[in-house]
Design a protein around this motif. Sequence first.
Motif, PDB file in Angstrom:
ATOM      1  N   ALA A 287     -24.577 -39.879 -39.194  1.00 44.56           N
ATOM      2  CA  ALA A 287     -25.336 -40.537 -40.262  1.00 44.56           C
ATOM      3  C   ALA A 287     -26.397 -41.484 -39.692  1.00 44.56           C
ATOM      4  CB  ALA A 287     -24.380 -41.292 -41.177  1.00 44.56           C
ATOM      5  N   VAL A 288     -26.055 -42.249 -38.664  1.00 42.22           N
ATOM      6  CA  VAL A 288     -27.025 -43.169 -38.064  1.00 42.22           C
ATOM      7  C   VAL A 288     -28.128 -42.393 -37.352  1.00 42.22           C
ATOM      8  CG1 VAL A 288     -27.335 -45.061 -36.422  1.00 42.22           C
ATOM      9  CG2 VAL A 288     -25.285 -44.966 -37.860  1.00 42.22           C
ATOM     10  N   LYS A 289     -27.787 -41.332 -36.653  1.00 39.12           N
ATOM     11  CA  LYS A 289     -28.800 -40.515 -35.979  1.00 39.12           C
ATOM     12  C   LYS A 289     -29.853 -40.021 -36.964  1.00 39.12           C
ATOM     13  CE  LYS A 289     -26.240 -38.472 -32.069  1.00 39.12           C
ATOM     14  NZ  LYS A 289     -27.291 -38.469 -31.032  1.00 39.12           N
ATOM     15  N   ILE A 290     -29.367 -39.422 -38.066  1.00 39.24           N
ATOM     16  CA  ILE A 290     -30.304 -38.842 -39.039  1.00 39.24           C
ATOM     17  C   ILE A 290     -31.074 -39.936 -39.775  1.00 39.24           C
ATOM     18  CG2 ILE A 290     -30.450 -37.433 -41.124  1.00 39.24           C
ATOM     19  CD1 ILE A 290     -27.999 -35.891 -40.115  1.00 39.24           C
ATOM     20  N   GLY A 291     -30.369 -41.047 -40.062  1.00 34.18           N
ATOM     21  CA  GLY A 291     -31.032 -42.117 -40.818  1.00 34.18           C
ATOM     22  C   GLY A 291     -32.145 -42.799 -40.045  1.00 34.18           C
ATOM     23  N   LEU A 292     -31.964 -43.045 -38.757  1.00 32.41           N
ATOM     24  CA  LEU A 292     -32.985 -43.738 -37.968  1.00 32.41           C
ATOM     25  C   LEU A 292     -34.011 -42.777 -37.365  1.00 32.41           C
ATOM     26  CD1 LEU A 292     -30.800 -46.444 -36.176  1.00 32.41           C
ATOM     27  CD2 LEU A 292     -32.210 -46.676 -38.226  1.00 32.41           C
ATOM     28  N   GLY A 293     -33.636 -41.570 -37.058  1.00 35.51           N
ATOM     29  CA  GLY A 293     -34.584 -40.540 -36.621  1.00 35.51           C
ATOM     30  C   GLY A 293     -35.385 -40.902 -35.389  1.00 35.51           C
ATOM     31  N   ARG A 294     -34.753 -41.441 -34.378  1.00 35.54           N
ATOM     32  CA  ARG A 294     -35.470 -41.885 -33.183  1.00 35.54           C
ATOM     33  C   ARG A 294     -35.701 -40.709 -32.229  1.00 35.54           C
ATOM     34  NH1 ARG A 294     -33.551 -46.709 -28.953  1.00 35.54           N
ATOM     35  NH2 ARG A 294     -35.669 -47.267 -28.260  1.00 35.54           N
ATOM     36  N   LEU A 295     -36.879 -40.702 -31.609  1.00 28.94           N
ATOM     37  CA  LEU A 295     -37.218 -39.672 -30.624  1.00 28.94           C
ATOM     38  C   LEU A 295     -36.729 -40.075 -29.243  1.00 28.94           C
ATOM     39  CD1 LEU A 295     -40.910 -38.817 -31.646  1.00 28.94           C
ATOM     40  CD2 LEU A 295     -38.841 -37.484 -32.127  1.00 28.94           C
ATOM     41  N   GLY A 296     -36.439 -39.057 -28.407  1.00 25.64           N
ATOM     42  CA  GLY A 296     -35.976 -39.307 -27.056  1.00 25.64           C
ATOM     43  C   GLY A 296     -37.116 -39.644 -26.105  1.00 25.64           C
TER      44      GLY A 296
ATOM     45  N   SER B 237     -43.320 -48.425 -28.192  1.00 24.44           N
ATOM     46  CA  SER B 237     -42.842 -48.180 -29.544  1.00 24.44           C
ATOM     47  C   SER B 237     -41.355 -47.820 -29.523  1.00 24.44           C
ATOM     48  CB  SER B 237     -43.644 -47.056 -30.198  1.00 24.44           C
ATOM     49  OG  SER B 237     -43.068 -46.693 -31.439  1.00 24.44           O
ATOM     50  N   ALA B 238     -40.677 -48.160 -30.609  1.00 23.56           N
ATOM     51  CA  ALA B 238     -39.255 -47.813 -30.728  1.00 23.56           C
ATOM     52  C   ALA B 238     -39.051 -46.353 -31.090  1.00 23.56           C
ATOM     53  CB  ALA B 238     -38.594 -48.705 -31.773  1.00 23.56           C
ATOM     54  N   GLU B 239     -40.107 -45.654 -31.523  1.00 27.33           N
ATOM     55  CA  GLU B 239     -40.056 -44.234 -31.858  1.00 27.33           C
ATOM     56  C   GLU B 239     -39.006 -43.936 -32.934  1.00 27.33           C
ATOM     57  OE1 GLU B 239     -42.268 -42.192 -30.702  1.00 27.33           O
ATOM     58  OE2 GLU B 239     -43.129 -43.508 -29.195  1.00 27.33           O
ATOM     59  N   LEU B 240     -38.945 -44.812 -33.954  1.00 28.07           N
ATOM     60  CA  LEU B 240     -37.996 -44.629 -35.043  1.00 28.07           C
ATOM     61  C   LEU B 240     -38.624 -43.852 -36.192  1.00 28.07           C
ATOM     62  CD1 LEU B 240     -36.398 -48.204 -35.094  1.00 28.07           C
ATOM     63  CD2 LEU B 240     -35.359 -46.104 -34.231  1.00 28.07           C
TER      64      LEU B 240
ATOM     65  N   PHE C 166     -30.273 -41.545 -31.383  1.00 24.09           N
ATOM     66  CA  PHE C 166     -29.846 -42.941 -31.449  1.00 24.09           C
ATOM     67  C   PHE C 166     -28.762 -43.095 -32.519  1.00 24.09           C
ATOM     68  CE2 PHE C 166     -30.519 -47.393 -33.038  1.00 24.09           C
ATOM     69  CZ  PHE C 166     -30.223 -48.058 -31.870  1.00 24.09           C
ATOM     70  N   PRO C 167     -27.518 -43.380 -32.121  1.00 26.67           N
ATOM     71  CA  PRO C 167     -26.985 -43.645 -30.782  1.00 26.67           C
ATOM     72  C   PRO C 167     -26.727 -42.368 -29.982  1.00 26.67           C
ATOM     73  CG  PRO C 167     -25.246 -43.817 -32.387  1.00 26.67           C
ATOM     74  CD  PRO C 167     -26.490 -43.553 -33.165  1.00 26.67           C
ATOM     75  N   SER C 168     -26.347 -42.536 -28.729  1.00 23.46           N
ATOM     76  CA  SER C 168     -26.100 -41.399 -27.856  1.00 23.46           C
ATOM     77  C   SER C 168     -24.795 -40.701 -28.244  1.00 23.46           C
ATOM     78  CB  SER C 168     -26.023 -41.874 -26.397  1.00 23.46           C
ATOM     79  OG  SER C 168     -25.586 -40.823 -25.564  1.00 23.46           O
ATOM     80  N   GLY C 169     -24.908 -39.440 -28.642  1.00 27.20           N
ATOM     81  CA  GLY C 169     -23.716 -38.682 -29.011  1.00 27.20           C
ATOM     82  C   GLY C 169     -22.819 -38.375 -27.824  1.00 27.20           C
ATOM     83  N   HIS C 170     -23.416 -38.087 -26.660  1.00 29.35           N
ATOM     84  CA  HIS C 170     -22.621 -37.831 -25.458  1.00 29.35           C
ATOM     85  C   HIS C 170     -21.762 -39.051 -25.100  1.00 29.35           C
ATOM     86  CE1 HIS C 170     -24.919 -34.199 -24.832  1.00 29.35           C
ATOM     87  NE2 HIS C 170     -24.246 -33.940 -23.720  1.00 29.35           N
TER      88      HIS C 170
END
Length: 353
Positions: A123-132, A141-144, A151-155
Motif C-alpha cells: 500500500a505504501v509503495k503504490i501510494g507514494l509511487g517513488r522512482l528508483g 528530488s525525492a522522485e515521489l 519505497f519502502p524496500s520490499g527486499h
Amino acid sequence: MRTDIFARLDREPEPPKIEIPRMSRTRLALFGGTSVFYLAIVVAVLASTWLVLIDWKVMLFRPYQQWPELHAPLDYFVVLGQRGPTAVMVAAWLGWRSWRQHTLRPLLVLGTALLLLNVTVGAVKIGLGRLGPHYATQIGSAELFAGGDIFPSGHTANAVVTWGILSYLATTPRARRHLSALSAVVALGVGLTTVYLGTHWLSDVLLGWAAGLLILLGLPWCEPLIARAEALILGVRDRVRDRLREGLRPVPAGPVATPAASAAGLLPAIQPQRQAADALDEPVREPAAGPVGATSAGAGAGAQAGAAGGHVPSIRTTLSQPRAHHAALRSERTPVTPAGSRRPPRSRPLTGG
C-alpha cells in the motif's frame, strides 16, 4: 490404515509446551519507537530534507563501480530478500516443525506475517509511487508520485520478516538469541546490497527495516486469530477424514434367502396351529357328495359356521377334506366320453308278431 500426513504424528512423542509470545511492555515500547521512526522517515522524504540529499550522494557515488569485484557474489546474496525463494525455504522448515510439534501454528504465523507484509508495504509503495535511482529524473528530488514502487524496500522488509519469523517461533531462549542475530545480519546485508547495486535509495532501506520490524513486533496481537484458524482447519480435517473412513468401510453382506430358510421362517407361524389341532384331536369328517361347484362353497360355509360357533377346525381335518371329497366324486360320477356313455343300453324283451 491411515495414510494422511498426520498419521505419523500420533506415533511421535508429545512436544514440550510451546510458549506463545505476548505483547509485553518491552515489546510494546519497541513497537511504539519503531512506529515513530517509520513516520519520521516518511516525513523526511516527503519534505525533501537532508535524508533525500544523502540518498543522492550515495547514488552518485555508485558503489557498484567502486568495488566491482563484489558485484557477482552480491547478486546471489540479494536473493535472500526475494519473497518467492525465501518463502519456500522457510515454509519447508516450518512445515517440518509443524509436523514434529503437532500444530499448524508455525505455518499460520508465517502466512499471517507475509500477508501483513504484502498489504502494508504494498500500500505504501503504490501510494507514494517513488522512482528508483536508475530511473531518477531530477537531481535532489525525492522522485515521489511518479509511478514507481520502490519505497519502502520490499527486499529489505521481506528479509526482516521471513528470517525474523524463525527467532519469533523459537522455543528456547538460546535458540531465540542465535536466530535473532542471524536474521539481523541477513536483513542488514540484503538492505545494504540493494544500495550497493543501485536498485534502492538509502531511505528505502531504512523504511524497509522499520516496516518489517513493525510486523514482527505486532504478531502477538494476531495470535488469538491464528489459534482460531488452527482449530477450524483441524476440525475440517477431522470431519473429512471421518467421512472418508466411513466411505471406505466394507458393508456387511446380508443373509441369502433360500427355500429352506423360507420354510424355516414359516414354522413359527404354523406351530401354534399344529398344537391346537393336536389338543382338539377331532376326527376327520368326510364331506358329503355333491356337485363339484358346491364343494368349495360348502367347505367355506362350514369353515365360517365353525368359526362362528367357536369351533376351531383341526389341521388334520382341513388337510384330509379335499382327498375324501375327490374320492367321493370319483365314485359317484359316470365316466363320459365324447361318443356318449360307456354303459350298455337297457335290453328290451323281444315280442313276436
